[in-house]
Design a protein around this motif. Sequence first.
Motif, mmCIF file in Angstrom:
data_model
loop_
_atom_site.group_PDB
_atom_site.id
_atom_site.type_symbol
_atom_site.label_atom_id
_atom_site.label_comp_id
_atom_site.label_asym_id
_atom_site.label_seq_id
_atom_site.Cartn_x
_atom_site.Cartn_y
_atom_site.Cartn_z
ATOM 1 N N MET A 165 -91.079 -33.315 -18.399
ATOM 2 C CA MET A 165 -91.682 -34.491 -17.777
ATOM 3 C C MET A 165 -93.150 -34.236 -17.433
ATOM 4 O O MET A 165 -93.991 -35.130 -17.557
ATOM 5 C CB MET A 165 -90.915 -34.873 -16.512
ATOM 6 C CG MET A 165 -89.578 -35.528 -16.775
ATOM 7 S SD MET A 165 -89.687 -36.999 -17.817
ATOM 8 C CE MET A 165 -90.726 -38.050 -16.824
ATOM 9 N N ALA A 166 -93.477 -33.020 -17.015
ATOM 10 C CA ALA A 166 -94.865 -32.691 -16.708
ATOM 11 C C ALA A 166 -95.727 -32.737 -17.965
ATOM 12 O O ALA A 166 -96.881 -33.179 -17.923
ATOM 13 C CB ALA A 166 -94.942 -31.307 -16.055
ATOM 14 N N ILE A 167 -95.173 -32.304 -19.089
ATOM 15 C CA ILE A 167 -95.926 -32.356 -20.346
ATOM 16 C C ILE A 167 -96.186 -33.797 -20.774
ATOM 17 O O ILE A 167 -97.277 -34.145 -21.228
ATOM 18 C CB ILE A 167 -95.174 -31.573 -21.440
ATOM 19 C CG1 ILE A 167 -95.194 -30.074 -21.136
ATOM 20 C CG2 ILE A 167 -95.774 -31.829 -22.818
ATOM 21 C CD1 ILE A 167 -94.440 -29.236 -22.142
ATOM 22 N N SER A 168 -95.176 -34.658 -20.643
ATOM 23 C CA SER A 168 -95.304 -36.040 -21.096
ATOM 24 C C SER A 168 -95.880 -36.971 -20.030
ATOM 25 O O SER A 168 -95.956 -38.186 -20.263
ATOM 26 C CB SER A 168 -93.932 -36.567 -21.538
ATOM 27 O OG SER A 168 -93.012 -36.509 -20.466
ATOM 28 N N PHE A 169 -96.276 -36.458 -18.882
ATOM 29 C CA PHE A 169 -96.774 -37.313 -17.802
ATOM 30 C C PHE A 169 -98.045 -38.055 -18.218
ATOM 31 O O PHE A 169 -98.222 -39.234 -17.887
ATOM 32 C CB PHE A 169 -97.040 -36.462 -16.551
ATOM 33 C CG PHE A 169 -97.143 -37.256 -15.288
ATOM 34 C CD1 PHE A 169 -96.045 -37.439 -14.479
ATOM 35 C CD2 PHE A 169 -98.343 -37.833 -14.900
ATOM 36 C CE1 PHE A 169 -96.130 -38.186 -13.313
ATOM 37 C CE2 PHE A 169 -98.441 -38.571 -13.746
ATOM 38 C CZ PHE A 169 -97.335 -38.751 -12.952
ATOM 39 N N PHE A 170 -98.917 -37.392 -18.941
ATOM 40 C CA PHE A 170 -100.164 -38.039 -19.360
ATOM 41 C C PHE A 170 -99.887 -39.192 -20.315
ATOM 42 O O PHE A 170 -100.535 -40.254 -20.235
ATOM 43 C CB PHE A 170 -101.076 -37.004 -20.011
ATOM 44 C CG PHE A 170 -102.343 -37.579 -20.577
ATOM 45 C CD1 PHE A 170 -103.186 -38.355 -19.804
ATOM 46 C CD2 PHE A 170 -102.696 -37.356 -21.900
ATOM 47 C CE1 PHE A 170 -104.347 -38.893 -20.323
ATOM 48 C CE2 PHE A 170 -103.850 -37.891 -22.428
ATOM 49 C CZ PHE A 170 -104.680 -38.662 -21.643
ATOM 50 N N GLU A 171 -98.935 -39.029 -21.241
ATOM 51 C CA GLU A 171 -98.583 -40.113 -22.152
ATOM 52 C C GLU A 171 -98.009 -41.306 -21.395
ATOM 53 O O GLU A 171 -98.315 -42.464 -21.706
ATOM 54 C CB GLU A 171 -97.569 -39.613 -23.191
ATOM 55 C CG GLU A 171 -98.082 -38.514 -24.102
ATOM 56 C CD GLU A 171 -99.229 -38.978 -24.975
ATOM 57 O OE1 GLU A 171 -99.263 -40.168 -25.322
ATOM 58 O OE2 GLU A 171 -100.097 -38.148 -25.302
ATOM 59 N N ALA A 178 -98.726 -42.073 -18.287
ATOM 60 C CA ALA A 178 -99.832 -42.697 -17.555
ATOM 61 C C ALA A 178 -100.676 -43.568 -18.477
ATOM 62 O O ALA A 178 -101.123 -44.647 -18.084
ATOM 63 C CB ALA A 178 -100.698 -41.610 -16.916
ATOM 64 N N LYS A 179 -100.906 -43.131 -19.707
ATOM 65 C CA LYS A 179 -101.682 -43.944 -20.644
ATOM 66 C C LYS A 179 -100.960 -45.238 -20.999
ATOM 67 O O LYS A 179 -101.590 -46.296 -21.128
ATOM 68 C CB LYS A 179 -101.965 -43.146 -21.926
ATOM 69 C CG LYS A 179 -103.046 -42.106 -21.789
ATOM 70 C CD LYS A 179 -103.557 -41.648 -23.146
ATOM 71 C CE LYS A 179 -102.462 -41.081 -23.995
ATOM 72 N NZ LYS A 179 -102.976 -40.554 -25.283
ATOM 73 N N LEU A 180 -99.646 -45.175 -21.162
ATOM 74 C CA LEU A 180 -98.901 -46.378 -21.526
ATOM 75 C C LEU A 180 -98.855 -47.378 -20.379
ATOM 76 O O LEU A 180 -98.920 -48.595 -20.610
ATOM 77 C CB LEU A 180 -97.475 -45.991 -21.942
ATOM 78 C CG LEU A 180 -97.342 -45.245 -23.273
ATOM 79 C CD1 LEU A 180 -95.927 -44.748 -23.466
ATOM 80 C CD2 LEU A 180 -97.739 -46.150 -24.436
ATOM 81 N N GLU A 233 -107.498 -35.969 -17.037
ATOM 82 C CA GLU A 233 -107.277 -37.299 -17.603
ATOM 83 C C GLU A 233 -106.337 -38.129 -16.737
ATOM 84 O O GLU A 233 -106.539 -39.338 -16.557
ATOM 85 C CB GLU A 233 -106.707 -37.165 -19.022
ATOM 86 C CG GLU A 233 -107.657 -36.546 -20.022
ATOM 87 C CD GLU A 233 -107.590 -35.025 -20.021
ATOM 88 O OE1 GLU A 233 -106.897 -34.461 -19.130
ATOM 89 O OE2 GLU A 233 -108.232 -34.399 -20.878
ATOM 90 N N ILE A 234 -105.306 -37.479 -16.182
ATOM 91 C CA ILE A 234 -104.366 -38.206 -15.329
ATOM 92 C C ILE A 234 -105.059 -38.712 -14.071
ATOM 93 O O ILE A 234 -104.903 -39.880 -13.675
ATOM 94 C CB ILE A 234 -103.171 -37.299 -14.966
ATOM 95 C CG1 ILE A 234 -102.367 -36.953 -16.219
ATOM 96 C CG2 ILE A 234 -102.282 -37.970 -13.934
ATOM 97 C CD1 ILE A 234 -101.297 -35.906 -15.977
#
Length: 862
Positions: free
Chosen positions: A415-421, A423-425, A458-459
């Motif tokens: 979940m930490a790895i995919s958190f930025f994706e 946030a972008k969505l 970025e987040i």
Amino acid sequence: MRPLTFSKMDFSQSNVFGYIEDLQELTIIERPVRRSLKTPEEIERLTVDEELSDIERALYLLSSGHDIQGTSVVANLPVLMRQNPAETLRRVLPKIREVLHVAGVEMQLTAAVSFLTVLQEESVSIHTYSHSFLHIILQNLEHRDAGVSNAWLETLLAVIEALPKETVRHEILNPLVSKAQLSQTLQSRLVSCKIMGKVANKFEAHTIKREVLPLVKSLCQDVEYEVRTCMCRQLEQVARGIGTELTKTVVLPELVELARDEGSSVRLAAFETLVNLLDMFDADDRSQTVLPLVKSFCEKSFKADESILVSLSFHLGKLCNGLYGIFTPEQHLRFLEFYKKLSTLGLQQENGHNDNQLQLQTLEQEKKYISVRKNCAYNFPAMIVFVDPKNFHLELYSIFFCLCHDPEVPVRYTMAISFFEVAKLLNSDVYTIHKELVTLLQDESLEVLDALVGHLPEILELMANRGENNGSESKLLSIPDLIPALTTAEQRAATSLKWRTHEKLLQKYACLPHIISSDQIYYRFLHRMLTIILTNNVLPVQKAAARTLCIYLRYNRKQEQRHEVIQKLIEQLGQGKSYWNRLRFLDTCEFIMELFSKSFFCKYFFLPVLELTHDPVANVRMKLCYLLPKVKSTLKIPTDKHLLQQLELCIRKLLCQEKDKDVLTIVKRVSISLFQQCFVLGVFQKRFYENDLLDQEKERQEHLLLEMEQLEKEKQQTEKRSTNINDKMFEKKRRDSKASSVLAKSINLSVPGSSSGTLTGKEEKKSKLVRSQSFSTQALHPKYSNIDKCPNKSSAPRYTSSVSGIGKSCMLSFSDDSFRTHSTGSSGNAAFLSSSSSHNLFNSADQKNNGNKESQSRRMSM
């Protein structure tokens, strides 16, 4: 082993045996090991004449009969091919071919790697390679050891991509027909399956249909489930080679049959191949063939066949988006509920069961359930696309919360790895997941923190700007727990042994000046960075903290705070008692020269750096000598001529008084380079100044910081003064209300006029201060660092008079048009910066104060 202490020895029975054991361990350690020594006969047999050439030595070692020596020759084959390819092919390669028939596993694996290296380096032409190496590779494919066979197979598959079609047809495809028969061994048929998938991309569709597809069908119906599984996984490459039409008529029926196979591994391979080939099927095939199969897989996964559950959870996001167009609303909801069920699989505790067998079964399934939830976390961004980001809070937020708070580290790590994706969505709705960001920052596992920190800048930028909607709230005021979470994360990383995570965290914290306010950075992070530089023992961590500290200093908006930090850097690092701190001071000065303008470095750090030429530690003087060319490049001649004289004096003292040989050698070498640099600066000075646009931009931004600070102070003083005037006017009106009507009329005629004029001027001044502050804020952000020059040259002289004139109160009396021209970037700024000196730039704040006093005196007289 316990330490031997002879001061107070207890010779009781228990302690005596302990001492004896310790002495025995010492004797074992000191005992010489003679079994590894070679006898004189063995040494004589292993000795090689030094006068032999590389080719002769290789032949001799291959003929000696020792596997170790033969393996070394085979490993050195790419080097021999680069040096002398003709002799290596003619003499060494035939000998290697003979030795490989009786060679061991290690030499076989080494030969497979060496043959692949020769192909990748293109030491010979592909025709020569196929003629010399291909037959050796094909002979060793069916080695009795599975690891050796797979190694040669990987080499062959790489060779097939480079070989011409005719060579593949005659040397590989034609013999493959006999190798794929049922009469051959299981290993031979498995090798044939893998070669089929690679060969399918080499030929046209009609050739594959005529020569490859009959073998594919035969292998798909093999009696061994391992062969059917292997061939099923190769059907994707076969389908890509034959095109859409043949895939629909030939490959899809085979996949449907394999999806109903009795072997669970075959069904799993068929399911994964179907998912990977979704883009090749039309809407009818998806709705009539693929969707029913997928539904049956989902139903069986929870009932009788749990082997497909992990694979299903991994491919669920791709599957849902691939079948999105044919889903009915009911099917859409069913697949969403299925994903939610998988996301919490294994977290429900069953009550009323105490059977030991059930407990053992639960322990065996626990790892599988963790993998399923981890795959759900991996597919979470795809599921946001599936439900539409607008419905995130209603449909998926509860699952997002559960996955971020999962009891297992691998799930939270994903979940930490995919958190930025995610946030972008979410874009403008990204504020809905700020609590989970704080939770992951405070996670007990450093692996989770390390995964999150990778995209932390970025987040935070998305959180600050609310996605693409850059509103007036440019700071993270809606996340009150963010700063404590960031400080806690840094402290936990600092107390752990994983210094790489700590270094990475400090590097990413350099983004904070664009996220939170300058005061928050000063009180919560800046002094912490200085403490890390002074107390931490890991050099990369200290350097990361020093660079981040320089960035914080670069964007600090209060001159008093900047002076305090600079003073601490000079006193605690540059003049510190530990030579290690003085070395870190030089590292910090390198970062300052990189981030700040030349004039800033010369004003604050040039002389403290030169003082280290008298340092008692040779390592400090040596590091300083390496840094002197960079220090020299910060000077502006003739403005900094006195600093140049100081530099030359220090170099002369080093040349005359230095006693350390290494330092003296470096000083002589550096003095020559400085002389050349001085010559270049003297001859091409004008061209250097014209091309130094980056330094001018840094100076401009530093000057804007000073200007913005002064404008904010004036704004506060104006607001305070207006408040006092309003209070006095109110008190005066209250006293005069008791007077006569004539006196009241005269007061009403005099007071409103003056007050309206004063208030109007203050409102105009306030609007200009706001515009100036917004402009300076944009100038500090890296996105707006390159400001175009204004083409209007007529307005340029208003800003290019002198350095000292900028800070005066006349800046506040600009008209709207002139200020707008200044805010968009004018050529006058460039001219002003090129004609100004560094000392005038940093003394402008004092002159602004003088201007403020003059303006205040004029107002008092009025």
